[in-house]
Design an enzyme around this catalytic site. Structure first.
Site, PDB file in Angstrom:
ATOM      1  N   GLY A   1      32.414  35.509  44.474  1.00  0.00           N
ATOM      2  CA  GLY A   1      32.211  36.092  45.791  1.00  0.00           C
ATOM      3  C   GLY A   1      31.753  37.543  45.717  1.00  0.00           C
TER       4      GLY A   1
ATOM      5  CG  ASN B   1      41.243  40.333  51.682  1.00  0.00           C
ATOM      6  OD1 ASN B   1      40.617  40.930  52.561  1.00  0.00           O
ATOM      7  ND2 ASN B   1      41.742  40.952  50.632  1.00  0.00           N
TER       8      ASN B   1
ATOM      9  CD  GLN C   1      41.011  34.901  51.530  1.00  0.00           C
ATOM     10  OE1 GLN C   1      41.504  33.815  51.232  1.00  0.00           O
ATOM     11  NE2 GLN C   1      40.801  35.852  50.647  1.00  0.00           N
TER      12      GLN C   1
ATOM     13  CB  SER D   1      34.693  33.107  46.264  1.00  0.00           C
ATOM     14  OG  SER D   1      35.375  32.946  45.048  1.00  0.00           O
ATOM     15  N   GLY D   2      34.169  29.981  45.122  1.00  0.00           N
ATOM     16  CA  GLY D   2      34.699  28.640  44.889  1.00  0.00           C
ATOM     17  C   GLY D   2      36.210  28.562  44.781  1.00  0.00           C
ATOM     18  CG  HIS D   3      38.700  31.764  42.970  1.00  0.00           C
ATOM     19  ND1 HIS D   3      39.895  32.389  43.208  1.00  0.00           N
ATOM     20  CD2 HIS D   3      37.742  32.699  43.120  1.00  0.00           C
ATOM     21  CE1 HIS D   3      39.659  33.671  43.489  1.00  0.00           C
ATOM     22  NE2 HIS D   3      38.364  33.876  43.441  1.00  0.00           N
TER      23      HIS D   3
ATOM     24  CB  THR E   1      22.161  28.982  31.610  1.00  0.00           C
ATOM     25  OG1 THR E   1      21.119  29.371  30.728  1.00  0.00           O
ATOM     26  CG2 THR E   1      22.393  27.483  31.511  1.00  0.00           C
TER      27      THR E   1
ATOM     28  CB  CYS F   1      55.501  49.879  44.178  1.00  0.00           C
ATOM     29  SG  CYS F   1      56.449  51.176  44.941  1.00  0.00           S
TER      30      CYS F   1
END
Lengths: 401, 210
Positions: free
Chosen positions: A70, A149, A178, A198-200, A236, A326
């Site tokens: 992405g 997101n 998202q 984005s694929g994941h 590729t 944090c």
């Protein structure tokens, strides 16, 4: 393990893995090769392109170009446009974009572009009049995310697209990373020129993304080399990943019709019960659920620190994210929550619950059982005793009960 | 459980340094099951610290007996895992110590960091915050103890029970010029350092007269 971090990444779906498996084992070859193996790979890539186009509602499969992620898609959209149009250096974007857009635009501002940052209100929503006022004759590109997101807040890209068209010649890029797979999308209905995914985020593997480039929009190749992807993106093709992305889009399109509903039901249960039963819990992002992703609940536990909550949940087998300073390497709390003017003591204790297709009601019940105990324990440890005491008292409770 | 705090134990997980790994395990246990959480019995002495950068806040409270020994050391924290583990560890160390011994421990941030295992650089300030709050609490005790002191000679360093007379004598006898030299000679100022301005005054007074 109860995985409630699906906005970070998702598990590869078994259907996706099955589709990919042949291309990681017996079926191989370079899709650019002219022999039969190559042609077989090429047709697998083209089939995936059609699957992606169909999920997005693109007018034509040729509008889909595969990328590595992405962030590459976002960088290509904005960077490619500027390369093509070096004199149109005015960019409009929002304060709450993902780093792939936000950090890029900060960088572009440093090297001579002019960036207008649209503010959001306390609910995380834009004022379209701000956009109207910001648009100029020389505005080159407008980049706005579809779904945030962190909070899941949706921006009205249909209306934004119209405003951009009516008031400028700017190209309109949407970071859809998202949103894809979580809400229905029909790009041919929108005035969107470029759209990143984005694929994941939708049960394909990591390492594959796509950029939708509306027919007629010119974008120079971002990676220069061979003539892959019709000369638009060299390198590729990652055939197994591309096949995975295609299969994931197919899966989302064919099963999410009620999937969104069932995920939303679980998210609503989780969100409602947390907000009702935990006195120092407050929702980040609009309470209007029609304007939010169906899977996301971003909740602050005021006067506590998010990393503590996240780690205790992790120990209990529940994975979530936090916007706490944090937990970030910059030691600053989430820029999105800061842009929404979420008070500091609340931003520090923010937890993002993001559900996915594999979550069950039993998992939500387990989370609702474990979470109040953790919050109670940390409330006892917080030095903000007075503030917490009065929040708990408003619920007719004491911290220790 | 080692490795559940991923950033914190990056280095120790590599397995190169086993003592660090031991420390990391202890740090993780202290985080998940911190000791000395809460408030010390009244009358107590309270010290606070906060980070404007990350927003963490910490409160330390001490109960001290008549022999200047800390009988209870408690903390409350809204901060990261390292802050909680650091506070738990330092409180454990100072219970039973005199305020002077405890204040000396509070000055040794590096030693506390080492006990925690390999910390990522962005977390190195968390143990320092704990030391700061502890020393601030001891300073509160010292200020009170100094006011309530009923001995013949004015008490300057309450941590190590050093009187004004002793400090004056040391400055005159050895020709001391700085606070560090006074501390080296008679330990005054080696603890919570709340007497620094007083030692400064004595130095000026004696050396002015000289």
């Amino acid at each position: 393990m109860i995985y409630l971090d699906n906005n970070a990444t998702t598990r590869v779906a078994p259907e996706v893995f099955d589709a990919m498996r042949p291309y990681l084992t017996d079926t191989y070859g370079n899709p650019s090769s002219a022999h039969s193996l190559g042609r077989q790979m090429k047709s697998a890539v083209e089939r995936a392109r059609e699957q992606v186009a169909e999920l997005l509602g693109a007018a034509d499969a040729s509008e889909i170009v595969f990328t590595s992620c992405g962030s590459e898609s976002d960088n290509w959209a904005i960077g490619g446009f500027l390369e093509q149009n070096p004199t149109r250096r005015h960019i409009i974007t929002t304060r709450v974009e993902h780093e792939a857009v936000r950090t890029l635009c900060e960088h572009l501002a440093e090297i001579g572009c002019e960036v207008t940052w649209l503010e959001v209100d306390g609910s995380g929503e834009l004022d379209l009049d701000d956009l109207r006022r910001a648009l100029r004759r020389d505005t080159g590109i407008v980049s706005v995310m579809l779904a945030n997101n962190e909070t899941g807040v949706l921006f009205p890209i249909d209306e934004i697209g119209k405003v951009v068209r009516e008031n400028s010649d700017a190209v309109f890029h949407v970071d859809g990373v998202q949103a894809v797979g979580k809400i229905p999308i029909d790009l041919k209905e929108f005035d969107v020129d470029l759209f990143a995914l984005s694929g994941h985020k939708l049960h394909a593997p990591q390492g594959v993304g796509a950029l939708y480039i509306r027919n007629g929009v010119k974008l120079p190749s971002f990676i220069i080399g061979g003539g892959q992807e019709s000369g638009r993106r060299a390198g590729t093709s990652a055939v197994p990943n591309i096949v995975g992305l295609g299969a994931a889009c197919e899966l989302a399109r064919t099963t999410n019709i009620d999937g969104h509903e069932s995920i939303m039901k679980l998210r609503n249960k989780l969100e409602d019960e947390i907000l009702q039963t935990i006195p120092n819990a407050r929702l980040n992002g609009t309470a209007d659920r029609a304007k939010r992703l169906p899977n996301t609940a971003n909740i602050s536990f005021e006067y506590l620190e998010g990393e503590n909550i996240m780690l205790h949940l992790d120990k209990a087998g529940i994975s979530v994210s936090t916007g706490s300073a944090c937990h970030s390497t910059t030691r600053e709390s989430s820029p999105t929550l800061r842009a929404m003017n979420v008070p500091y003591a609340a931003a520090q204790g923010s937890i993002r619950f993001s559900l996915g297709r594999y979550n069950t009601e039993a998992e939500i019940d387990q989370t609702l059982k474990v979470l109040p105990e953790i919050i109670g324990k940390l409330a006892e440890m917080s030095p903000y005793d007075e503030q917490l005491k009065s929040l708990y008292a408003a619920h007719g409770r004491s911290i220790n009960s | 459980m080692v490795g559940l705090l991923p950033d914190l134990f990056r280095a120790s997980k590599s397995g190169i340094i086993t003592s660090m790994q031991r420390n990391a395990t202890q740090t993780e246990e202290l985080f998940f099951d911190p000791k000395h959480v809460g408030e010390a019995t009244e009358p107590s002495f309270i010290g606070r610290s906060a980070s404007f950068q990350c927003g963490a806040t910490l409160r330390v409270s001490l109960h001290v007996d008549d022999a200047a020994r800390i009988t209870e050391a408690k903390f409350k924290a809204a901060g990261c895992s390292v802050l909680v583990a650091s506070a738990s560890l330092l409180m454990e160390q100072v219970v039973g110590k005199t305020t002077g011994e405890a204040a000396a421990l509070g000055q040794q941030v590096a030693a506390l960091r080492e006990k925690l295992g390999a910390l990522p650089p962005e977390r190195s300030e968390c143990p320092a915050m704990v030391c700061e709050a502890l020393v601030a609490a001891i300073q509160k005790y010292s200020d009170t103890a100094r006011e309530e002191w009923e001995g013949d000679e004015a008490l300057i360093c309450t941590c190590f029970c050093v009187s004004e007379r002793t400090i004056e004598r040391e400055i005159q006898a050895r020709g001391l010029k700085t606070i560090a030299e006074v501390t080296g000679a008679c330990r005054a100022g080696a603890g919570c350092r709340s007497c620094y301005p007083l030692i400064e005054d004595i130095l000026e007074e004696v050396n002015g007269k000289w």
